[in-house]
Design a protein around this motif. Structure first.
Motif, PDB file in Angstrom:
ATOM      1  N   GLY A   1      13.971 -29.492   6.508  1.00 61.01           N
ATOM      2  CA  GLY A   1      15.152 -28.851   5.956  1.00 61.01           C
ATOM      3  C   GLY A   1      14.889 -28.375   4.546  1.00 61.01           C
ATOM      4  N   VAL A   2      15.955 -28.155   3.817  1.00 59.98           N
ATOM      5  CA  VAL A   2      15.862 -27.645   2.449  1.00 59.98           C
ATOM      6  C   VAL A   2      16.342 -28.715   1.478  1.00 59.98           C
ATOM      7  CG1 VAL A   2      16.711 -25.906   0.824  1.00 59.98           C
ATOM      8  CG2 VAL A   2      16.142 -25.248   3.166  1.00 59.98           C
ATOM      9  N   LYS A   3      15.558 -28.953   0.466  1.00 55.99           N
ATOM     10  CA  LYS A   3      15.927 -29.884  -0.600  1.00 55.99           C
ATOM     11  C   LYS A   3      16.477 -29.075  -1.767  1.00 55.99           C
ATOM     12  CE  LYS A   3      15.541 -34.383  -1.686  1.00 55.99           C
ATOM     13  NZ  LYS A   3      14.278 -34.924  -2.174  1.00 55.99           N
ATOM     14  N   VAL A   4      17.708 -29.385  -2.164  1.00 55.17           N
ATOM     15  CA  VAL A   4      18.348 -28.751  -3.316  1.00 55.17           C
ATOM     16  C   VAL A   4      18.625 -29.853  -4.329  1.00 55.17           C
ATOM     17  CG1 VAL A   4      20.309 -27.402  -4.140  1.00 55.17           C
ATOM     18  CG2 VAL A   4      19.384 -26.984  -1.843  1.00 55.17           C
ATOM     19  N   GLY A   5      17.798 -29.906  -5.369  1.00 53.49           N
ATOM     20  CA  GLY A   5      17.896 -31.052  -6.271  1.00 53.49           C
ATOM     21  C   GLY A   5      17.542 -32.302  -5.492  1.00 53.49           C
ATOM     22  N   ASP A   6      18.471 -33.260  -5.458  1.00 55.56           N
ATOM     23  CA  ASP A   6      18.260 -34.493  -4.691  1.00 55.56           C
ATOM     24  C   ASP A   6      18.967 -34.454  -3.340  1.00 55.56           C
ATOM     25  OD1 ASP A   6      16.720 -35.689  -6.687  1.00 55.56           O
ATOM     26  OD2 ASP A   6      18.507 -36.417  -7.746  1.00 55.56           O
ATOM     27  N   ASN A   7      19.631 -33.352  -3.023  1.00 58.28           N
ATOM     28  CA  ASN A   7      20.398 -33.262  -1.777  1.00 58.28           C
ATOM     29  C   ASN A   7      19.549 -32.612  -0.685  1.00 58.28           C
ATOM     30  OD1 ASN A   7      22.565 -33.632  -0.100  1.00 58.28           O
ATOM     31  ND2 ASN A   7      23.764 -31.927  -0.885  1.00 58.28           N
ATOM     32  N   PHE A   8      19.682 -33.121   0.539  1.00 58.40           N
ATOM     33  CA  PHE A   8      18.884 -32.625   1.662  1.00 58.40           C
ATOM     34  C   PHE A   8      19.781 -31.948   2.689  1.00 58.40           C
ATOM     35  CE2 PHE A   8      17.029 -33.299   5.911  1.00 58.40           C
ATOM     36  CZ  PHE A   8      15.840 -32.604   5.755  1.00 58.40           C
ATOM     37  N   PHE A   9      19.414 -30.714   3.065  1.00 59.54           N
ATOM     38  CA  PHE A   9      20.137 -29.954   4.080  1.00 59.54           C
ATOM     39  C   PHE A   9      19.233 -29.810   5.300  1.00 59.54           C
ATOM     40  CE2 PHE A   9      21.945 -28.896   0.038  1.00 59.54           C
ATOM     41  CZ  PHE A   9      23.307 -28.747   0.269  1.00 59.54           C
ATOM     42  N   PRO A  10      19.569 -30.467   6.410  1.00 58.33           N
ATOM     43  CA  PRO A  10      18.668 -30.451   7.564  1.00 58.33           C
ATOM     44  C   PRO A  10      18.555 -29.077   8.200  1.00 58.33           C
ATOM     45  CG  PRO A  10      20.750 -31.491   8.137  1.00 58.33           C
ATOM     46  CD  PRO A  10      20.778 -31.259   6.656  1.00 58.33           C
TER      47      PRO A  10
ATOM     48  N   ILE B   1       4.311 -35.799   4.284  1.00 60.78           N
ATOM     49  CA  ILE B   1       5.338 -34.864   3.809  1.00 60.78           C
ATOM     50  C   ILE B   1       4.692 -33.594   3.271  1.00 60.78           C
ATOM     51  CG2 ILE B   1       7.191 -34.505   2.132  1.00 60.78           C
ATOM     52  CD1 ILE B   1       7.735 -37.499   2.219  1.00 60.78           C
ATOM     53  N   THR B   2       5.268 -32.466   3.682  1.00 62.51           N
ATOM     54  CA  THR B   2       4.900 -31.168   3.113  1.00 62.51           C
ATOM     55  C   THR B   2       6.098 -30.615   2.348  1.00 62.51           C
ATOM     56  OG1 THR B   2       3.289 -30.614   4.817  1.00 62.51           O
ATOM     57  CG2 THR B   2       4.286 -28.779   3.657  1.00 62.51           C
ATOM     58  N   LYS B   3       5.853 -30.164   1.144  1.00 63.33           N
ATOM     59  CA  LYS B   3       6.899 -29.560   0.308  1.00 63.33           C
ATOM     60  C   LYS B   3       6.480 -28.134   0.010  1.00 63.33           C
ATOM     61  CE  LYS B   3       9.402 -30.266  -4.054  1.00 63.33           C
ATOM     62  NZ  LYS B   3       9.516 -31.120  -5.258  1.00 63.33           N
ATOM     63  N   ARG B   4       7.258 -27.184   0.485  1.00 61.89           N
ATOM     64  CA  ARG B   4       6.901 -25.779   0.351  1.00 61.89           C
ATOM     65  C   ARG B   4       7.975 -25.042  -0.453  1.00 61.89           C
ATOM     66  NH1 ARG B   4       2.774 -25.475   1.297  1.00 61.89           N
ATOM     67  NH2 ARG B   4       2.466 -25.524   3.558  1.00 61.89           N
ATOM     68  N   GLY B   5       7.589 -24.504  -1.591  1.00 60.08           N
ATOM     69  CA  GLY B   5       8.522 -23.713  -2.378  1.00 60.08           C
ATOM     70  C   GLY B   5       8.760 -22.353  -1.743  1.00 60.08           C
ATOM     71  N   PHE B   6       9.839 -21.703  -2.099  1.00 63.30           N
ATOM     72  CA  PHE B   6      10.114 -20.353  -1.610  1.00 63.30           C
ATOM     73  C   PHE B   6      10.777 -19.546  -2.729  1.00 63.30           C
ATOM     74  CE2 PHE B   6      13.652 -23.113  -0.378  1.00 63.30           C
ATOM     75  CZ  PHE B   6      14.772 -22.421  -0.824  1.00 63.30           C
ATOM     76  N   TYR B   7      10.625 -18.233  -2.638  1.00 62.08           N
ATOM     77  CA  TYR B   7      11.179 -17.378  -3.690  1.00 62.08           C
ATOM     78  C   TYR B   7      12.696 -17.483  -3.691  1.00 62.08           C
ATOM     79  CZ  TYR B   7      12.598 -13.362  -6.421  1.00 62.08           C
ATOM     80  OH  TYR B   7      13.191 -12.564  -7.364  1.00 62.08           O
TER      81      TYR B   7
ATOM     82  N   LEU C   1      14.513 -26.002  -5.616  1.00 58.59           N
ATOM     83  CA  LEU C   1      14.712 -25.708  -4.199  1.00 58.59           C
ATOM     84  C   LEU C   1      13.371 -25.695  -3.486  1.00 58.59           C
ATOM     85  CD1 LEU C   1      17.400 -24.574  -5.511  1.00 58.59           C
ATOM     86  CD2 LEU C   1      17.404 -22.876  -3.686  1.00 58.59           C
ATOM     87  N   SER C   2      13.302 -26.308  -2.306  1.00 52.76           N
ATOM     88  CA  SER C   2      12.066 -26.302  -1.531  1.00 52.76           C
ATOM     89  C   SER C   2      12.365 -26.644  -0.077  1.00 52.76           C
ATOM     90  CB  SER C   2      11.053 -27.292  -2.106  1.00 52.76           C
ATOM     91  OG  SER C   2      11.590 -28.595  -2.140  1.00 52.76           O
ATOM     92  N   VAL C   3      11.453 -26.196   0.801  1.00 56.64           N
ATOM     93  CA  VAL C   3      11.495 -26.603   2.203  1.00 56.64           C
ATOM     94  C   VAL C   3      10.668 -27.868   2.343  1.00 56.64           C
ATOM     95  CG1 VAL C   3      10.844 -26.001   4.565  1.00 56.64           C
ATOM     96  CG2 VAL C   3      11.870 -24.272   3.079  1.00 56.64           C
ATOM     97  N   ILE C   4      11.237 -28.876   3.006  1.00 57.76           N
ATOM     98  CA  ILE C   4      10.589 -30.165   3.184  1.00 57.76           C
ATOM     99  C   ILE C   4      10.384 -30.416   4.673  1.00 57.76           C
ATOM    100  CG2 ILE C   4      10.799 -32.657   2.856  1.00 57.76           C
ATOM    101  CD1 ILE C   4      10.449 -31.330   0.246  1.00 57.76           C
ATOM    102  N   ALA C   5       9.198 -30.915   5.031  1.00 51.45           N
ATOM    103  CA  ALA C   5       8.947 -31.339   6.409  1.00 51.45           C
ATOM    104  C   ALA C   5       8.224 -32.675   6.380  1.00 51.45           C
ATOM    105  CB  ALA C   5       8.122 -30.301   7.163  1.00 51.45           C
ATOM    106  N   GLU C   6       8.705 -33.626   7.177  1.00 51.48           N
ATOM    107  CA  GLU C   6       8.104 -34.956   7.247  1.00 51.48           C
ATOM    108  C   GLU C   6       7.847 -35.304   8.703  1.00 51.48           C
ATOM    109  OE1 GLU C   6       9.004 -39.619   5.962  1.00 51.48           O
ATOM    110  OE2 GLU C   6      10.419 -38.032   5.443  1.00 51.48           O
TER     111      GLU C   6
END
Length: 458
Positions: free
Chosen positions: A178-187, A226-232, A215-220
């Motif tokens: 999902g997307v991590k916004v700060g400390d909040n996770f959006f699946p 864990i992969t953390k991928r930034g996006f524009y 902001l980043s895309v997170i996959a576990e």
């Protein structure tokens, strides 16, 4: 005399021998309670054993991990027998507890399947004095590689209190992503596209998150990689209106006096001024609890896009309060409290018909404290609309509604000071600015154009 000798031999010799044979030839295997956190080995992986043998006591415990013929012993413990043939009173070990780290990366093992072996024996004379043996093999998987993720959408413009959409591809199953916004996770959710490896994640910035929010895309994966991928992305800051609400004695008598606060009702009758103290409790603690209750509901959502096009607003209505208005409450000229308004207040005629802003599934029809009679509609993928202070509700939980269907009428239930509709939009667990969802151009630029773009490359 012979009878006496017989009884002596019987009680002194025969019965003890029978007891020893029955006791030492007992057939119950040791009881082994095994706790393995997952079949996927993580670097912080620990397994635990709780072992019991109350009959003849523990003899040997061995734990090992094996892969492709290579075996590494993790635990090897032998318990000595304390007496000759167990014929005399003995001190035996009947219970043990172990926490065993599995440091697979130190054993030269590679990614793939492995087996954890557990063997426990006791001091029974069974099996030619080998004892009762508990043996089990647990299949595990070594996975040290982080999952691969590719972001498919190109640009993401979002503002404080606003919504966004990221679409990305994963390359393996059973990921939490999902997307991590700060400390909040959006699946993220599959289902928006035919390709089940393409996920969509609606995300949001709260009214308190502006420029500088990460902001980043997170996959576990199941192994904890864990992969953390930034996006524009570009975050626009936004200022919200301030407002002053004067609390009158008439409002306190009309709205606060009969407001049910459960077991606190009697408490405030003993306070001075009782209605003002009760209002502060409602506007603080009750409001907080009501918001938490509401925000838990959209987190269980359908992986289906029910809605289409811009969301509608109450017909012929005027806006009385905006999203994220910073409210200051005053009583007789003095500031008594502050709060943030998490929606838009729309006023029309009394008992005006309220229609579904877009198609979806009704997930709540309930009286909720300060919100009064409340309807919530799930539009899919964690996007919900909320309609509060209703005079009556004409739908039930589980109903499927289309855009424009009647769901109730405006009212002043809850803590409303006058007849109106409180309308909110929620993304997963965050209230967002409804104005965006009323704007056809915003929806096209930020939502539907992304979906259409990915469909072309799918």
């Amino acid at each position: 005399m012979k009878r006496f000798v017989f009884f002596v031999l019987f009680f002194v010799v025969f019965i003890p021998i029978v007891w020893v044979l029955v006791h030492k030839f007992e057939s119950k295997k040791p009881i082994v309670d095994i706790t393995i956190p997952s079949i996927y080995l993580k670097k912080s992986y620990e397994m635990s054993l709780n072992i019991t043998d109350r009959q003849t006591g523990l003899r040997k415990i061995m734990v090992s991990i094996m892969q492709q013929g290579k075996e590494k012993v993790l635990l090897d413990k032998q318990y000595a027998s304390s007496t000759f043939l167990g014929l005399f009173p003995e001190v035996k070990k009947t219970q043990e507890t172990f926490t065993i780290p599995v440091l697979f990366w130190k054993y030269g093992m590679t990614d793939g399947e492995a087996v954890i072996r557990i063997m426990v024996s006791d001091y029974s004379w069974r099996g030619w004095n080998k004892g009762n043996v508990f043996y089990v093999e647990k299949k595990v998987v070594i996975d040290s590689k982080p999952p691969k993720v590719r972001v498919l959408t190109k640009r993401h413009n979002v503002e404080r209190g606003g919504s966004g959409l990221v679409i990305y591809r994963v390359f393996e199953e059973n990921l939490k992503s999902g997307v991590k916004v700060g400390d909040n996770f959006f699946p993220g959710h599959a289902g928006l596209f035919e390709d089940k490896q393409i996920y969509a994640a609606f995300f949001a910035l709260s009214h308190m998150q502006g420029t500088g929010t990460q902001l980043s895309v997170i996959a576990e994966d199941m192994a904890g990689n864990i992969t953390k991928r930034g996006f524009y992305h570009y975050i626009r800051d936004k200022n919200f209106k301030t407002d002053v609400l004067n609390i009158s004695d008439r409002f306190l008598e009309q709205k606060v006096y009969d407001f049910d606060v459960d077991d606190k009702n009697g408490f405030f009758q003993e306070q001075e001024p009782s209605l003002l103290k009760k209002f502060l409790y409602i506007n603080g603690e009750v409001r907080k609890n009501n918001v938490e209750t509401i925000l838990k509901i959209p987190q269980v959502t359908q992986n289906e896009k029910y809605w289409d096009g811009m969301f509608s607003r109450l017909n012929g209505s005027a806006r009385r309060a905006g999203f994220a208005d910073r409210r200051t409450y005053k009583y007789k000229g003095n500031e008594i409290d502050r709060a943030v308004h998490l929606g838009v207040d729309l006023a029309s005629t009394s008992n005006a018909q309220v229609k579904a802003a877009n198609s979806g599934k009704v997930i709540l029809t309930k009286f909720i404290g300060i919100f009064g009679n409340t309807v919530m509609i799930d539009h899919g993928f964690g996007l919900c609309s909320l309609y509060a202070h209703l005079n009556h509700m004409s739908v039930n939980e589980g109903d499927m509604v289309k855009k424009g269907d009647d769901i109730g009428s405006t009212g002043l239930t809850g803590l409303a000071g006058g007849d109106h509709l409180h309308f909110s939009m929620i993304v997963h667990n965050v209230f967002v600015n409804p104005v965006e969802w009323w704007d056809d151009s915003w929806i096209k630029n930020n939502i539907t154009s992304k979906i259409d773009f990915v469909k072309q490359i799918d």
